[in-house]
Each structure stands twice: as structure tokens, then as C-alpha cells.
Design a protein around this motif. Structure first.
Motif, PDB file in Angstrom:
ATOM      1  N   LEU A  14       0.811  -1.209   0.000  1.00 22.86           N
ATOM      2  CA  LEU A  14       0.000   0.000   0.000  1.00 22.86           C
ATOM      3  C   LEU A  14       0.850   1.267   0.000  1.00 22.86           C
ATOM      4  N   MET A  15       1.903   1.271   0.822  1.00 25.52           N
ATOM      5  CA  MET A  15       2.698   2.484   1.000  1.00 25.52           C
ATOM      6  C   MET A  15       3.796   2.659  -0.041  1.00 25.52           C
ATOM      7  N   ASP A  16       4.496   1.584  -0.360  1.00 24.90           N
ATOM      8  CA  ASP A  16       5.711   1.705  -1.170  1.00 24.90           C
ATOM      9  C   ASP A  16       5.535   1.302  -2.630  1.00 24.90           C
ATOM     10  N   LEU A  17       4.601   0.409  -2.915  1.00 22.78           N
ATOM     11  CA  LEU A  17       4.407  -0.042  -4.289  1.00 22.78           C
ATOM     12  C   LEU A  17       3.228   0.673  -4.948  1.00 22.78           C
ATOM     13  N   ASP A  18       2.016   0.409  -4.454  1.00 22.23           N
ATOM     14  CA  ASP A  18       0.831   1.017  -5.069  1.00 22.23           C
ATOM     15  C   ASP A  18       0.734   2.514  -4.777  1.00 22.23           C
ATOM     16  N   LYS A  19       1.121   2.874  -3.541  1.00 18.89           N
ATOM     17  CA  LYS A  19       1.041   4.267  -3.081  1.00 18.89           C
ATOM     18  C   LYS A  19      -0.382   4.824  -3.208  1.00 18.89           C
ATOM     19  N   GLU A  20      -1.330   3.921  -3.015  1.00 20.01           N
ATOM     20  CA  GLU A  20      -2.736   4.299  -3.001  1.00 20.01           C
ATOM     21  C   GLU A  20      -3.526   3.170  -2.339  1.00 20.01           C
ATOM     22  N   GLY A  21      -4.766   3.478  -1.947  1.00 16.41           N
ATOM     23  CA  GLY A  21      -5.617   2.474  -1.339  1.00 16.41           C
ATOM     24  C   GLY A  21      -5.460   2.423   0.167  1.00 16.41           C
TER      25      GLY A  21
END
Length: 318
Positions: A14-21
């Protein structure tokens, strides 16, 4: 069929890859709606650090763990009707009675201590209840799993011995996943608290150095530990796919080798990619493994242990 999953990397995704959700709506394998469908009792959430991406190394990593803990605090505040932190067995029981999922925070990369034991105490104060001392790189604690025999023989460093002992004093679970063979046996020798392999499989079934040998399974079982089945194909047996039949083979071997009190679930969801097929792509699909194991002759009483009772026993020892 209440589930305890000993390891996921959803915070990192959530924080480092997608950076959303967020925990409610995301593109991850773990979400609150998914956990509800899986009847999740406890989800261990790893604060995982890919150190190679961090120009500031372990110092930046330590700061980022703080950010990850803050992120989870905000998630718990936002979705407080569905999920809450657990810091001990009693918290799990209370949350379950209240109809809430328990979130337990972990750290996957003990190198962030960087030789400073006070950091371990601070992490415990901030809610960390399990730490994986080694990831895939040598650090201040010890040595990782490796295809190099010379590395696999190496174990805990002096600071690592002190760390393992202090974790026991604090009531933190030591996680031997990712450790070299030498580090594994040193942790077994020096630990004075609970030890698990939160997301590791059987080397007898799949000869990857991340997996446990039969000797390791015996040693871990003898001290009341256990291992969480990892869903990553390369650790199951097929690099490009994750098959439920291979999962079942590892669970059956864990039972044969370590007894029915040994196997647990440690999906490693949101911590791997690169596979063309997954029989169980999300946490809500966990029933498929239950049904497969049942068809293989695993009793419901044993399935209950695999799904939650073995992990609950370890939580009681904190």
C-alpha cells in the motif's frame, strides 16, 4: 474456520508499491472485506523494508518503520468498527468477542536496529510483537539464507545473540524465516522466548534455501514453535505458479515431521509477484486450501490447529 495468518506485506504494498488504497479498498491480496470472508481472527502485518531501495540504508529504514506504524494507526482509527490492534493473547480474545479482526504488527528486517538495542525496546513500545531478524542480506544481527554454503553456515553475531535474548525478555516472537541455517540454529540455542518461521515451507519438498530442513522442523517443534505455510510458488515447488496441491504437500510434510501442533498459515500475501497463476490469489479464497487438505485426510481438529490454534498457543506464551 477462523484464520490466523502469520505474515503479509500489505502495508509495504500500500505504502511503497501502489502508493494508493487502504485496508478497506485496495489492489492487494489482503483487505478488510477479504479478511471478513476468510473469517480472519488475526492478521500479522509486516513492516517490510526493501533496503536496496533506500539511499539512507538502515537509518532510513528505521524511520520508515515509524511511518508504517503511523500508517497502520491511522487505518485502525479509520476502520475501528472492523479491526483493532492486538498486543497479546487477551487482546485477540477481546477483539474476537467484539467481532473485530486483530492486527499484530511485525518488523521484517532486524537490520534497522543498526547495533542499537534501545531501538528494539522502542519498537516493542510502539506495538511490534514479532521481528524477522534477517531478511536476504547480512546485517548487524546475522546472516541470511543463501545458495552459498559458506554463507549458510554462518550464524548470529554477538549483537544478534543479545537481540534474540532481549526479544525473549520483552515478549517478542523471533521469526527464523529468511535466516541462514547457522543463524536458525543459533536462534534456537539462544532464544528464551517463542520462535516461529512465520512464512517458510519444507526443503524436503522444495529444495530452496528459504525453506526448512527436516532437522529444522524437528528442532523448532521441540521448543513449541511452528511454521506458517508460504504461498509463493518458488518456495512451494513451481516458480511461475502457486498451486494448492503443492501447499497441501508441504502441510502434510509438516505434520509428518513436526506433528499436528507445528503447521500454521503464513501466506506472504502482497510480498511476492511474477507468477502466472495462483490457485489462492486473495485471503478470501482460503477455503480452497481447507477443502483440499480435508480431501487429503486431514482431520477438522487438525485443520483448526493449522488455521488458528497453533498460532494462538504461541501468542499465549508472550
Amino acid at each position: 474456520m477462523k484464520l490466523i495468518d502469520m505474515h503479509c506485506d500489505t502495508i509495504w504494498k500500500l505504502m511503497d508499491l501502489d502508493k494508493e488504497g487502504n485496508l478497506m479498498e485496495n489492489h492487494c491480496s489482503v483487505s478488510i472485506p477479504g479478511m471478513k470472508k476468510a473469517e480472519t481472527m488475526v492478521q500479522f502485518f509486516a513492516c517490510f523494508l526493501y533496503i536496496k531501495d533506500m539511499t539512507g540504508g538502515y537509518e532510513e529504514g528505521y524511520r520508515h518503520v515509524y511511518e508504517m506504524i503511523d500508517f497502520m494507526n491511522e487505518q485502525i482509527r479509520q476502520f475501528s468498527e472492523d479491526i483493532d490492534f492486538a498486543y497479546c493473547y487477551e487482546d485477540v480474545v477481546k477483539n474476537d468477542a467484539d467481532g473485530k479482526i486483530s492486527a499484530i504488527l511485525t518488523v521484517e528486517e532486524g537490520g534497522i536496529l543498526n547495533g542499537d538495542m534501545s531501538r528494539l525496546n522502542i519498537l516493542h513500545q510502539r506495538g511490534i510483537r514479532l521481528m524477522t531478524p534477517i531478511w536476504n542480506h547480512e546485517n548487524c544481527i546475522g546472516f541470511p539464507n543463501s545458495h552459498e554454503p559458506s554463507v549458510m553456515e554462518k550464524g548470529l553475531k554477538p549483537f544478534g545473540i543479545e537481540t534474540v535474548r532481549q526479544m525473549g525478555e520483552l515478549g517478542m516472537i523471533v521469526d527464523v524465516s529468511h535466516a541462514s541455517d547457522g543463524t536458525f540454529y543459533d536462534i534456537i540455542h539462544y532464544s528464551n522466548g517463542p520462535v516461529v518461521a512465520s512464512h517458510s515451507n519444507c526443503r524436503e519438498i522444495c529444495s530452496h534455501p528459504r525453506n526448512l530442513t527436516d532437522g529444522m522442523i524437528h528442532s523448532l517443534a521441540e521448543i513449541g514453535g511452528g511454521a506458517g505455510l508460504n504461498f509463493y510458488g518458488a518456495f512451494l515447488g513451481t516458480k511461475e505458479a502457486s498451486y494448492v496441491e503443492e501447499m497441501a504437500a508441504h502441510i502434510l510434510h509438516m505434520i509428518r515431521c513436526g506433528g499436528e501442533d507445528f503447521p500454521m498459515i503464513g501466506t506472504d500475501f502482497d510480498g511476492f509477484d511474477g507468477m502466472e497463476h495462483l490457485d489462492i490469489p486473495k485471503i478470501e479464497n482460503m477455503e480452497k486450501l481447507w477443502e483440499t487438505l480435508k480431501k487429503k485426510g486431514v482431520f477438522e481438529s487438525q485443520l483448526d490447529k493449522i488455521w488458528n490454534k497453533n498460532a494462538l498457543r504461541i501468542l499465549k506464551s508472550l
